[in-house]
Design a protein around this motif. Sequence first.
Motif, PDB file in Angstrom:
ATOM      1  N   ASP A 221      49.359 -39.137 112.699  1.00 52.24           N
ATOM      2  CA  ASP A 221      48.292 -38.816 112.163  1.00 52.24           C
ATOM      3  C   ASP A 221      48.762 -39.176 110.432  1.00 52.24           C
ATOM      4  O   ASP A 221      49.401 -37.886 109.841  1.00 52.24           O
ATOM      5  CB  ASP A 221      47.518 -37.517 112.405  1.00 52.24           C
ATOM      6  N   LEU A 222      48.437 -40.191 109.391  1.00 51.57           N
ATOM      7  CA  LEU A 222      48.638 -39.707 108.128  1.00 51.57           C
ATOM      8  C   LEU A 222      47.967 -38.657 107.429  1.00 51.57           C
ATOM      9  O   LEU A 222      49.308 -37.678 106.812  1.00 51.57           O
ATOM     10  CB  LEU A 222      48.756 -41.293 107.740  1.00 51.57           C
ATOM     11  N   PRO A 223      47.479 -37.532 107.216  1.00 49.91           N
ATOM     12  CA  PRO A 223      46.547 -36.897 106.708  1.00 49.91           C
ATOM     13  C   PRO A 223      47.906 -35.384 107.416  1.00 49.91           C
ATOM     14  O   PRO A 223      48.253 -34.596 106.172  1.00 49.91           O
ATOM     15  CB  PRO A 223      45.823 -36.140 107.128  1.00 49.91           C
ATOM     16  N   THR A 224      47.449 -35.341 108.513  1.00 49.37           N
ATOM     17  CA  THR A 224      49.070 -34.489 109.005  1.00 49.37           C
ATOM     18  C   THR A 224      50.408 -34.917 108.599  1.00 49.37           C
ATOM     19  O   THR A 224      50.800 -33.550 107.812  1.00 49.37           O
ATOM     20  CB  THR A 224      48.736 -34.510 110.370  1.00 49.37           C
ATOM     21  N   LEU A 225      50.815 -35.866 108.549  1.00 45.96           N
ATOM     22  CA  LEU A 225      52.094 -36.534 108.258  1.00 45.96           C
ATOM     23  C   LEU A 225      52.269 -36.103 106.069  1.00 45.96           C
ATOM     24  O   LEU A 225      52.911 -35.047 105.588  1.00 45.96           O
ATOM     25  CB  LEU A 225      52.101 -37.995 107.803  1.00 45.96           C
ATOM     26  N   HIS A 226      51.632 -36.046 105.298  1.00 45.90           N
ATOM     27  CA  HIS A 226      51.241 -36.072 103.918  1.00 45.90           C
ATOM     28  C   HIS A 226      50.863 -34.261 104.247  1.00 45.90           C
ATOM     29  O   HIS A 226      51.926 -33.632 102.980  1.00 45.90           O
ATOM     30  CB  HIS A 226      49.997 -36.716 103.730  1.00 45.90           C
ATOM     31  N   GLN A 227      50.023 -33.538 104.873  1.00 41.04           N
ATOM     32  CA  GLN A 227      49.843 -32.256 104.718  1.00 41.04           C
ATOM     33  C   GLN A 227      51.835 -31.348 104.858  1.00 41.04           C
ATOM     34  O   GLN A 227      52.082 -30.690 103.997  1.00 41.04           O
ATOM     35  CB  GLN A 227      49.221 -32.201 105.541  1.00 41.04           C
ATOM     36  N   GLN A 228      52.198 -32.076 105.443  1.00 44.86           N
ATOM     37  CA  GLN A 228      53.425 -31.897 106.040  1.00 44.86           C
ATOM     38  C   GLN A 228      54.418 -32.259 104.263  1.00 44.86           C
ATOM     39  O   GLN A 228      55.660 -31.350 104.175  1.00 44.86           O
ATOM     40  CB  GLN A 228      54.194 -32.452 107.172  1.00 44.86           C
ATOM     41  N   ILE A 229      54.290 -33.127 103.963  1.00 47.07           N
ATOM     42  CA  ILE A 229      55.037 -33.618 103.032  1.00 47.07           C
ATOM     43  C   ILE A 229      55.100 -32.822 101.294  1.00 47.07           C
ATOM     44  O   ILE A 229      55.846 -31.784 101.339  1.00 47.07           O
ATOM     45  CB  ILE A 229      54.860 -34.601 103.130  1.00 47.07           C
ATOM     46  N   ARG A 230      53.716 -31.840 101.648  1.00 49.39           N
ATOM     47  CA  ARG A 230      53.356 -31.444 100.362  1.00 49.39           C
ATOM     48  C   ARG A 230      53.408 -29.373 100.789  1.00 49.39           C
ATOM     49  O   ARG A 230      53.675 -28.890 100.048  1.00 49.39           O
ATOM     50  CB  ARG A 230      51.816 -31.417 100.409  1.00 49.39           C
ATOM     51  N   GLY A 231      53.549 -29.324 102.021  1.00 49.03           N
ATOM     52  CA  GLY A 231      53.889 -28.083 102.394  1.00 49.03           C
ATOM     53  C   GLY A 231      55.382 -27.603 102.332  1.00 49.03           C
ATOM     54  O   GLY A 231      56.107 -26.496 102.639  1.00 49.03           O
ATOM     55  N   SER A 232      55.994 -29.108 102.069  1.00 51.72           N
ATOM     56  CA  SER A 232      57.560 -28.683 103.082  1.00 51.72           C
ATOM     57  C   SER A 232      58.129 -28.297 101.687  1.00 51.72           C
ATOM     58  O   SER A 232      59.718 -27.448 101.726  1.00 51.72           O
ATOM     59  CB  SER A 232      58.474 -30.372 102.564  1.00 51.72           C
ATOM     60  N   GLY A 233      57.760 -28.307 100.441  1.00 54.30           N
ATOM     61  CA  GLY A 233      58.420 -27.506  98.853  1.00 54.30           C
ATOM     62  C   GLY A 233      59.612 -28.604  98.637  1.00 54.30           C
ATOM     63  O   GLY A 233      59.543 -29.554  98.418  1.00 54.30           O
ATOM     64  N   LEU A 234      60.714 -28.222  99.038  1.00 54.23           N
ATOM     65  CA  LEU A 234      62.284 -28.764  98.437  1.00 54.23           C
ATOM     66  C   LEU A 234      62.309 -30.223  99.406  1.00 54.23           C
ATOM     67  O   LEU A 234      62.887 -29.994 101.139  1.00 54.23           O
ATOM     68  CB  LEU A 234      63.203 -28.364  98.284  1.00 54.23           C
ATOM     69  N   ALA A 235      62.669 -31.462  99.155  1.00 54.60           N
ATOM     70  CA  ALA A 235      62.882 -32.339 100.264  1.00 54.60           C
ATOM     71  C   ALA A 235      64.729 -33.019  99.553  1.00 54.60           C
ATOM     72  O   ALA A 235      65.170 -32.474  98.719  1.00 54.60           O
ATOM     73  CB  ALA A 235      62.669 -33.914  99.210  1.00 54.60           C
ATOM     74  N   LEU A 236      65.512 -33.952 100.854  1.00 54.35           N
ATOM     75  CA  LEU A 236      66.298 -33.860 101.124  1.00 54.35           C
ATOM     76  C   LEU A 236      65.952 -35.846 100.639  1.00 54.35           C
ATOM     77  O   LEU A 236      65.724 -36.373 101.973  1.00 54.35           O
ATOM     78  CB  LEU A 236      66.814 -33.546 102.164  1.00 54.35           C
ATOM     79  N   LEU A 237      66.720 -36.114  98.909  1.00 54.38           N
ATOM     80  CA  LEU A 237      66.534 -38.119  98.665  1.00 54.38           C
ATOM     81  C   LEU A 237      68.339 -37.948  99.355  1.00 54.38           C
ATOM     82  O   LEU A 237      69.196 -37.458  98.759  1.00 54.38           O
ATOM     83  CB  LEU A 237      66.225 -38.571  97.956  1.00 54.38           C
ATOM     84  N   SER A 238      68.249 -38.771 100.239  1.00 52.62           N
ATOM     85  CA  SER A 238      69.433 -39.548 100.166  1.00 52.62           C
ATOM     86  C   SER A 238      69.642 -41.185  99.949  1.00 52.62           C
ATOM     87  O   SER A 238      68.677 -41.871 100.040  1.00 52.62           O
ATOM     88  CB  SER A 238      70.108 -38.853 101.783  1.00 52.62           C
ATOM     89  N   THR A 239      70.719 -41.999  99.402  1.00 55.40           N
ATOM     90  CA  THR A 239      70.759 -43.349  99.190  1.00 55.40           C
ATOM     91  C   THR A 239      72.577 -42.911 100.098  1.00 55.40           C
ATOM     92  O   THR A 239      73.518 -42.960 100.290  1.00 55.40           O
ATOM     93  CB  THR A 239      70.947 -43.280  98.053  1.00 55.40           C
ATOM     94  N   ALA A 240      72.454 -44.143  99.898  1.00 64.16           N
ATOM     95  CA  ALA A 240      73.995 -45.143 100.635  1.00 64.16           C
ATOM     96  C   ALA A 240      73.740 -46.809  99.426  1.00 64.16           C
ATOM     97  O   ALA A 240      73.692 -47.943  99.848  1.00 64.16           O
ATOM     98  CB  ALA A 240      74.137 -45.751 102.130  1.00 64.16           C
ATOM     99  N   GLY A 241      74.545 -46.424  98.356  1.00 64.77           N
ATOM    100  CA  GLY A 241      74.811 -47.431  97.490  1.00 64.77           C
ATOM    101  C   GLY A 241      75.786 -47.846  96.910  1.00 64.77           C
ATOM    102  O   GLY A 241      76.958 -47.495  97.867  1.00 64.77           O
ATOM    103  N   SER A 242      75.955 -48.414  95.624  1.00 62.18           N
ATOM    104  CA  SER A 242      77.248 -48.525  94.802  1.00 62.18           C
ATOM    105  C   SER A 242      78.618 -47.227  95.084  1.00 62.18           C
ATOM    106  O   SER A 242      79.704 -47.262  94.528  1.00 62.18           O
ATOM    107  CB  SER A 242      77.182 -49.541  93.886  1.00 62.18           C
ATOM    108  N   GLN A 243      77.707 -46.171  94.833  1.00 60.40           N
ATOM    109  CA  GLN A 243      78.245 -45.112  94.754  1.00 60.40           C
ATOM    110  C   GLN A 243      78.633 -44.413  95.712  1.00 60.40           C
ATOM    111  O   GLN A 243      79.511 -42.860  95.978  1.00 60.40           O
ATOM    112  CB  GLN A 243      77.497 -43.975  93.391  1.00 60.40           C
ATOM    113  N   GLY A 244      78.694 -45.240  97.103  1.00 62.33           N
ATOM    114  CA  GLY A 244      79.019 -44.235  98.496  1.00 62.33           C
ATOM    115  C   GLY A 244      77.709 -43.071  98.450  1.00 62.33           C
ATOM    116  O   GLY A 244      76.200 -43.839  98.328  1.00 62.33           O
ATOM    117  N   LEU A 245      78.130 -42.703  99.874  1.00 62.02           N
ATOM    118  CA  LEU A 245      76.496 -41.827 100.281  1.00 62.02           C
ATOM    119  C   LEU A 245      76.518 -41.021  99.820  1.00 62.02           C
ATOM    120  O   LEU A 245      77.545 -40.078  99.296  1.00 62.02           O
ATOM    121  CB  LEU A 245      77.074 -41.446 102.065  1.00 62.02           C
ATOM    122  N   GLN A 246      75.342 -40.974  99.318  1.00 58.29           N
ATOM    123  CA  GLN A 246      74.751 -39.238  98.719  1.00 58.29           C
ATOM    124  C   GLN A 246      73.356 -38.336  98.690  1.00 58.29           C
ATOM    125  O   GLN A 246      72.634 -39.313  99.348  1.00 58.29           O
ATOM    126  CB  GLN A 246      74.786 -40.312  96.603  1.00 58.29           C
TER     127      GLN A 246
END
Length: 210
Positions: free
Chosen positions: A11-36
């Motif tokens: 349910d998209l509204p439920t997912l959006h509500q959780q995103i907004r209520g989570s506070g701090l997110a963890l953003l990760s990538t695996a790019g040219s600098q390795g896993l970050q």
Amino acid sequence: MYCPAAFRQDDLPTLHQQIRGSGLALLSTAGSQGLQASHLPLLLEAGEGEFGTLYGHFARANGHWRDLAEGAEALVVFSGPDAYVHPGWYLAKAEHGKVVPTWNYIAVHAWGQAEVFDEPERLLQLVSRLSDQHERSQARSWSVSDAPGEYIDAMLRAIVGFALPIRRLEGKWKLGQNRSSADQHGVRAGLAASVNPRDRELAACMNLND
């Protein structure tokens, strides 16, 4: 994310509500600098694209933003409440003893590729909206305009912003839906009686038919 059908939240509204209520997110990538990975507060624009767009910023000194500038795909994790589940809360323990501990939790994963920007006007709008979002609960809210203009200008030069359209979105509500009704009620009662506020928060997410 491994997500059995019983735990999947679409349910998209439920997912959006959780995103907004989570506070701090963890953003990760695996790019040219390795896993970050970087921990960032993010702003969600729900009306942009199929799943919405995430906005945030890095300290310019944090080279992680360069992976986004190079087109690396990002995975953003929003964690909700989580709790250890004691086997003794299951009615099944008294019936046959075939129970083990587990961990229940709520999580949302978002994937996408970001546009990086450092125009002062866009950055000012972003940090102003982020501040406003998190200042709403304060008795006397602070706004970016409260600080001296030259100070804010210097702060803006020290950050890099990004816009990340969400290409894929998954939610997992692991709340014991694969257990019997009696076991689920037992877990909710156990969590609700806990002294740990996160346990009680997770209990409140278990909307069971009493």
